[in-house]
Design a protein around this motif. Structure first.
Motif, short mmCIF file in Angstrom:
data_model
loop_
_atom_site.label_atom_id
_atom_site.label_comp_id
_atom_site.label_asym_id
_atom_site.label_seq_id
_atom_site.Cartn_x
_atom_site.Cartn_y
_atom_site.Cartn_z
N VAL A 181 -2.98 -10.76 -9.09
CA VAL A 181 -4.02 -11.36 -9.92
C VAL A 181 -5.12 -10.34 -10.24
O VAL A 181 -5.64 -10.29 -11.36
CB VAL A 181 -4.61 -12.61 -9.23
CG1 VAL A 181 -5.84 -13.12 -9.97
CG2 VAL A 181 -3.55 -13.71 -9.15
N ALA A 182 -5.44 -9.51 -9.25
CA ALA A 182 -6.50 -8.50 -9.43
C ALA A 182 -5.98 -7.22 -10.06
O ALA A 182 -6.77 -6.32 -10.38
CB ALA A 182 -7.13 -8.19 -8.08
N GLY A 183 -4.67 -7.10 -10.24
CA GLY A 183 -4.11 -5.87 -10.76
C GLY A 183 -4.21 -4.72 -9.78
O GLY A 183 -4.29 -3.55 -10.16
N ASP A 184 -4.19 -5.03 -8.51
CA ASP A 184 -4.40 -4.05 -7.44
C ASP A 184 -3.05 -3.70 -6.81
O ASP A 184 -2.60 -4.36 -5.87
CB ASP A 184 -5.36 -4.64 -6.39
CG ASP A 184 -5.79 -3.63 -5.34
OD1 ASP A 184 -5.12 -2.58 -5.21
OD2 ASP A 184 -6.79 -3.89 -4.64
N LEU A 185 -2.44 -2.65 -7.30
CA LEU A 185 -1.12 -2.25 -6.82
C LEU A 185 -1.17 -1.78 -5.37
O LEU A 185 -0.24 -2.02 -4.60
CB LEU A 185 -0.57 -1.14 -7.72
CG LEU A 185 0.91 -0.80 -7.57
CD1 LEU A 185 1.79 -1.99 -7.93
CD2 LEU A 185 1.26 0.39 -8.46
N ASP A 186 -2.24 -1.13 -5.00
CA ASP A 186 -2.35 -0.64 -3.62
C ASP A 186 -2.42 -1.79 -2.63
O ASP A 186 -1.87 -1.70 -1.53
CB ASP A 186 -3.59 0.24 -3.48
CG ASP A 186 -3.68 0.89 -2.10
OD1 ASP A 186 -2.75 1.63 -1.75
OD2 ASP A 186 -4.68 0.64 -1.38
N ARG A 187 -3.05 -2.88 -3.00
CA ARG A 187 -3.11 -4.05 -2.12
C ARG A 187 -1.72 -4.63 -1.90
O ARG A 187 -1.38 -5.05 -0.79
CB ARG A 187 -4.05 -5.10 -2.70
CG ARG A 187 -4.30 -6.28 -1.77
CD ARG A 187 -5.35 -7.21 -2.33
NE ARG A 187 -5.72 -8.24 -1.37
CZ ARG A 187 -6.64 -9.18 -1.61
NH1 ARG A 187 -7.28 -9.21 -2.77
NH2 ARG A 187 -6.91 -10.09 -0.69
N ILE A 188 -0.93 -4.65 -2.95
CA ILE A 188 0.44 -5.14 -2.83
C ILE A 188 1.24 -4.23 -1.91
O ILE A 188 1.99 -4.69 -1.04
CB ILE A 188 1.09 -5.24 -4.22
CG1 ILE A 188 0.36 -6.27 -5.08
CG2 ILE A 188 2.58 -5.60 -4.11
CD1 ILE A 188 0.82 -6.31 -6.52
N ARG A 189 1.08 -2.92 -2.07
CA ARG A 189 1.80 -1.98 -1.23
C ARG A 189 1.41 -2.13 0.24
O ARG A 189 2.27 -2.08 1.13
CB ARG A 189 1.54 -0.55 -1.69
CG ARG A 189 2.31 0.50 -0.90
CD ARG A 189 1.89 1.92 -1.27
NE ARG A 189 2.68 2.90 -0.54
CZ ARG A 189 2.45 3.28 0.71
NH1 ARG A 189 1.41 2.76 1.37
NH2 ARG A 189 3.21 4.19 1.30
N ARG A 190 0.11 -2.32 0.50
CA ARG A 190 -0.34 -2.49 1.89
C ARG A 190 0.27 -3.74 2.51
O ARG A 190 0.61 -3.76 3.70
CB ARG A 190 -1.86 -2.56 1.96
CG ARG A 190 -2.56 -1.25 1.65
CD ARG A 190 -4.02 -1.26 2.14
NE ARG A 190 -4.77 -2.38 1.61
CZ ARG A 190 -5.43 -2.38 0.47
NH1 ARG A 190 -5.41 -1.30 -0.31
NH2 ARG A 190 -6.12 -3.44 0.06
#
Length: 233
Positions: free
Chosen positions: A75-84
């Motif tokens: 939702v936030a467009g935060d790819l790093d959060r998904i990876r974590r």
């Protein structure tokens, strides 16, 4: 004719991507039930119900938290959060079979979603994972996909909670003397716990992820060396 209400497209997306028959290979896994039956841990309807509740609870306190992180990352467009979140799931899979299950189903879901929905942050994460030691995992991909589709994190959590129980109960039909009415009654009872499980997971962080189920961990280790196996785990 009046136009369809906004809830109809959303409901159909939940039904399609949350369907236990969606082609990610869930039917090849038993959620640990195969060895539980072989070892006498699960013997009848009552012990099957207890086992299903335990597996669902462990999924909620572990994978469920990562699923919400994946949804919020999308939702936030935060790819790093998904990876974590993917890393947190992968590191907590103690058995070889559990890691195989989450990675294989995660890959299949990402491939299918890219084919059906088109390019998305999940597709980008999947492409990046080719050269990344952190693989795409199923619960995180599931949450990210639901976020991409404009579905709520509650919907994602509920569909995943349902799916975890269905994996076990579908296997039970093939492994032990229970019928479809028995498994549906157990599923109905497990579904009733989803709201409480979500409320706990919604305020937790990746550091809070936990899956303390020593009996299930031992069963998983035993299953790796079983001579006769119907399921992948």
């Amino acid at each position: 004719m009046e136009p369809a209400t906004p809830t109809i497209p959303a409901t159909l997306k939940i039904l399609q991507f949350g369907d236990s028959l969606f082609p990610v290979g869930a039917f090849t896994f038993s959620g640990g039930l195969e060895t539980a039956v072989q070892q006498g841990v699960v013997r009848d309807r009552e012990s099957l119900a207890e086992f299903t509740r335990t597996v669902s609870h462990l999924a909620a306190t572990g994978d469920g938290i990562a699923l919400l992180a994946g949804h919020r990352g999308a939702v936030a467009g935060d790819l790093d959060r998904i990876r974590r979140a993917d890393e947190a799931v992968h590191l907590r899979k103690l058995s070889e079979e559990a890691r195989t299950m989450t990675v294989r189903m995660g890959r299949k879901l990402a491939e299918a979603a890219t084919h059906i929905v088109g390019d998305s942050i999940l597709a980008k994460r999947f492409r990046d994972a080719v050269a990344d030691p952190v693989p795409v995992t199923y619960p995180v991909a599931f949450g990210a996909l639901f976020g991409e589709l404009g579905l709520s994190e509650e919907d994602a959590f509920a569909a995943h909670h349902y799916g975890v129980a269905v994996v076990v109960l579908s296997a039970a039909i093939r492994l032990m003397p229970v019928d479809h009415l028995d498994t549906q009654a157990i599923l109905y009872a497990v579904n009733a716990t989803a709201t409480e499980e979500y409320q706990r997971a919604a305020v937790a962080s990746l550091d809070d992820m936990a899956a303390f189920g020593p009996v299930i961990d031992v069963l998983a280790a035993t299953h790796v060396h079983a001579h006769v196996r119907m399921f992948m785990n």
